[in-house]
Scaffold this active site. Structure first.
Site, PDB file in Angstrom:
ATOM      1  N   GLY A 111       0.793  -1.185  -0.135  1.00  5.86           N
ATOM      2  CA  GLY A 111      -0.156   0.060   0.038  1.00  5.86           C
ATOM      3  C   GLY A 111       0.945   1.144  -0.012  1.00  5.86           C
ATOM      4  CB  CYS A 112       0.206   4.768  -1.057  1.00  5.71           C
ATOM      5  SG  CYS A 112      -1.520   5.123  -0.159  1.00  5.71           S
ATOM      6  CE1 TYR A 113      -0.943   8.369   4.283  1.00  3.01           C
ATOM      7  CE2 TYR A 113      -3.097   6.968   4.323  1.00  3.01           C
ATOM      8  CZ  TYR A 113      -2.487   8.184   4.155  1.00  3.01           C
ATOM      9  OH  TYR A 113      -3.265   9.422   4.165  1.00  3.01           O
ATOM     10  CB  THR A 160       5.375   2.235   0.104  1.00  3.05           C
ATOM     11  OG1 THR A 160       4.574   1.074  -0.656  1.00  3.05           O
ATOM     12  CG2 THR A 160       6.673   2.588  -0.749  1.00  3.05           C
TER      13      THR A 160
END
Length: 369
Positions: free
Chosen positions: A179-181, A183
Site C-alpha cells: 500500500g502507499c502509506y 511503503t
C-alpha cells in the site's frame, strides 16, 4: 512465452551545465513480455498504463475495467496517437490468451475473485489491492469487512517491496504490491526497527493527496471540500495499520505496534510521513544517518537526504523515489524520520513495475527513470 527484439538505446551523459551529449550506443537483446491491466479506469490503473506504455520490454496487449469501456485514448485523451488499445469488459479467457503477466488495479476485495484463475492458468500476477498483503485471513476480514475467499494463495503471495524482499520477488509468480502509506512508513522505519531493539512508542503521522482515496464519487473528495482544508481521518483505525505492523514486526523479529494517523492534503498526489521513534538507549544524528546510508546504499529508488535537509512532496511527485530525512532530539532519545513518495508511483504503479522488472530480469529501473 514472449519473444525477443533488438533495439538501440542511446545513453546520455549529463554535465554540470545541464547539457547532454551522446556517450555511446548499445545494441542488445531484450525479452518482450505481454502485459495486461485489469482496472485501467482507476488512478492506479492509469498510472500503470502510462509507465508500461513507454517500457521497452513490454507490449501492452489487454486492458479492461468493470465500469468503463472504449478506446483508451478516448478515456484518457493524453494517450491520443500513442495507443490503439481498447478497454474491454473484463473477460478471463481473453486475459489468459493475451497476457504473460497481469496487473490487478482492482478495488480491495475484488482481486481475490480474479487472481486464483490467472495463477491457475500459469500467468504471473501483480496485485495492487490489499487482498494478499496480510498473511492472516482473520486480520484481513477484521479490517476489510469481507470474508477472504482465496486463503490458499495468501501464503504464496510475495510482498512486493524490493528494498526488503528482492530475492523472493525474483522467483515470484505472484506479488502483493504494498500500500502507499505502508511503503512510505516501512521504508522510513526499516533501518531503525531492524537494528534497534530499544525502539519504543512509534508514531506515524501520515499525510496523503486526494488521489490516494481512488477515482470515485464522494462528497468528502469534492474540490470544494478538499481545497483550503486539511483534516485527519480514520484516526488510529486506518486499514493500512495492520500491514505496517505486520512487516515492521517481521523486520524487528518481535511484535511491533505503532500509532498511525492519516491526514488528507489538498493536493492531488504525494505522501509525506513524519515518524517519531523513542529509543531508550539513545543515538546521535551522525549514527542514525550512517545507519540509513549503509542500509540503502545500493537502492536505486531510496534517496537519503544530507544532514539538515528534509524531503518534500514536490521533489518526488511523478517519480518512483522515496526520499528520507532524519533528525534527533537534543537528549538523543527521539529520532524523527520523514519520508516522501508519490502515492500513485512508488506507492502503487511504479513499485509494481519495479517488481515486474525484478521478476523478469529487466534492469530494475527500466521504464521508471
Amino acid at each position: 512465452m514472449g519473444f525477443f527484439i533488438y533495439y538501440k538505446r542511446i545513453i546520455y551523459k549529463a554535465f554540470a551545465d545541464g547539457k547532454y551529449m551522446k556517450n555511446k550506443e548499445l545494441e542488445y537483446p531484450m525479452k518482450t513480455i505481454r502485459v495486461g491491466i485489469l482496472g485501467v479506469s482507476g488512478y492506479t490503473g492509469r498510472e500503470a498504463f502510462a509507465l508500461l506504455l513507454k517500457h521497452p520490454g513490454v507490449r501492452l496487449t489487454y486492458v479492461a475495467a468493470h465500469n468503463t469501456q472504449g478506446p483508451v485514448s478516448e478515456i484518457y485523451p493524453e494517450f491520443l496517437n500513442r495507443t490503439t488499445l481498447v478497454c474491454h469488459q473484463y473477460n478471463i479467457q481473453d486475459t489468459i490468451e493475451k497476457c504473460d503477466v497481469v496487473f490487478l488495479a482492482l478495488p480491495h476485495t475484488e482481486s481475490m475473485n480474479v487472481a486464483p484463475k490467472l495463477l491457475k492458468a500459469g500467468l504471473k500476477v501483480i496485485d495492487l489491492s490489499a487482498d494478499y498483503r496480510l498473511k492472516s485471513s482473520k486480520v484481513y476480514e477484521t479490517w476489510y469487512h469481507k470474508k477472504h475467499t482465496d486463503t490458499k494463495n495468501l501464503s504464496k503471495a510475495i510482498y512486493g517491496m524490493p528494498e526488503l524482499f528482492r530475492q523472493k520477488i525474483k522467483g515470484a509468480a505472484f506479488v502483493a504490491n504494498p500500500g502507499c502509506y505502508p511503503t512510505a512508513a516501512i521504508l522510513g522505519l526499516a533501518p531503525l526497527i531492524s537494528t534497534r531493539r530499544d525502539a519504543q512508542s512509534i508514531i506515524v503521522d501520515a499525510k496523503s493527496g486526494v488521489s490516494g482515496a481512488g477515482r470515485k464519487a464522494s462528497i468528502g473528495l469534492l474540490a470544494a471540500e478538499v481545497n483550503d482544508n486539511f483534516k485527519a481521518y480514520k484516526v488510529l483505525s486506518h486499514q493500512h495499520l495492520p500491514e505496517i505492523e505486520q512487516y515492521l514486526s517481521q523486520l524487528a523479529g518481535r511484535s511491533t505496534k505503532i500509532h498511525f494517523v492519516a491526514h488528507l492534503l489538498p493536493i492531488t498526489r504525494g505522501i509525506l510521513n513524519t515518524m517519531y521513534v523513542h529509543l531508550t538507549d539513545g543515538i546521535t544524528l551522525n549514527q542514525v544517518h550512517s545507519l540509513y546510508k549503509k542500509f540503502y546504499k545500493m537502492e536505486p529508488f531510496v534517496r537519503l537526504h544530507p544532514l539538515g535537509m528534509q524531503p518534500e512532496i514536490k521533489n518526488v511527485a511523478n517519480t518512483n523515489f522515496c526520499d528520507i530525512g532524519l533528525a534527533v532530539s537534543p537528549d538523543k532519545k527521539m529520532v524523527v524520520v520523514t519520508s516522501a513518495i508519490d502515492n500513485l508511483v512508488k506507492g502503487a504503479a511504479g513499485q509494481a513495475v519495479q517488481n515486474m522488472n525484478i521478476m523478469y530480469g529487466f534492469n530494475e529501473v527500466e521504464g521508471l527513470l
